[in-house]
Design an enzyme around this catalytic site. Sequence first.
Site: not given
Ligand code: CAA
Ligand code: NAP
Length: 248
Positions: A14, A90-91, A93, A149, A154, A185-186
Amino acid sequence: MKKRIALVTGGIGGLGTEICKHLADAGCIAVAADLGSRPERLAEFQDEIKDYAGKIFFEPFNVADFDSCAALIKQVEATHGPIDILVNAAGITRDTTLRKMSPQQWVDVLKINLDGVFNMCRNVVDSMSDRGFGRIVNISSVNGQTGQFGQTNYSAAKAGMHGFTMALAREVARKGVTVNSVSPGYCNTSMVRAIPENVRSQIVASIPVGRLGEPSEIARVVAFLAADESGFITGANIPVNGGYFIDF
Ligand code: CAA
Ligand code: NAP
């Protein structure tokens, strides 16, 4: 003047796709290097760049494998010429709380997000230094600044990128090579769309601007750092997060 050659890892993702387009719009040849593991995404990517014939190219590779990175760079140099700009985007989660995290989930995230940066930089830095020009931009994350959390793996990898960026910036500052990171950010990409809906809506509600970022809002900052004119910015981290985390 010869066009700058830019290599973008995660280049069909993306953020990566939009970064390639912005660099191409700025006059570069952009090579989108990616695992290419999803044929449907590769087809979408080819469609999204159909207006960029001769400006954006795709190369498959695995950023977690040092030899694959070395082979990619050799291939790009042979086809297009020496690499002037490297964007490490490349990244992956593997979100889960630490108490549930498997060693594999830890290793996979560190290998792709952090080792991948070493694998790529190690293979381009000599050539950039010898030629007296280079731009390296590492895509980190706001979650490397704040922690998140469920993201000990990551957050550690993304925070590690900041240390790497500052250290390498010092090593190559006198060679015309800049090294910076951008901490998005997100944003509206598949990585964020994969967060469970109930969790995602809470995150969006906590972003001061009240919405996800658009990939183009990250890409324009990358293109700015990659420009010839940005030679006095190095070792910096640029946050682009809608006010989610404000530091000074
Ligand atoms: N803060 C505080 N407490 C939280 C919480 C949070 N953010 N999220 C969950 N909890 C709580 C739950 O409510 C639960 O509480 P109880 O035990 O009291 O019920 C407890 O923590 C633990 O829950 P689980 O272990 O069962 O957690 P889960 O397996 O349901 O899910 C998780 C945990 C997978 C981390 C899920 O919360 C999640 O997906 N969170 C999003 C994480 C996130 O922001 N990822 C970003 C991805 S995109 C990215 O990374 C791009 C970027 O760079 C910005
Ligand atoms: P994305 O759409 O999932 O793009 C990441 C790309 O990296 C995918 O095409 C993925 O391929 C590729 N990749 C994964 N493993 C690889 C490997 N071993 N070798 C080569 N390529 C690989 O995610 P994005 O949102 O664009 O994120 C890009 C970067 O920004 C990441 O480093 C991410 O951590 C960072 N970031 C994203 C956000 C956000 O909100 N989106 C925020 C902060 C930082 P596959 O799909 O085939 O796995």
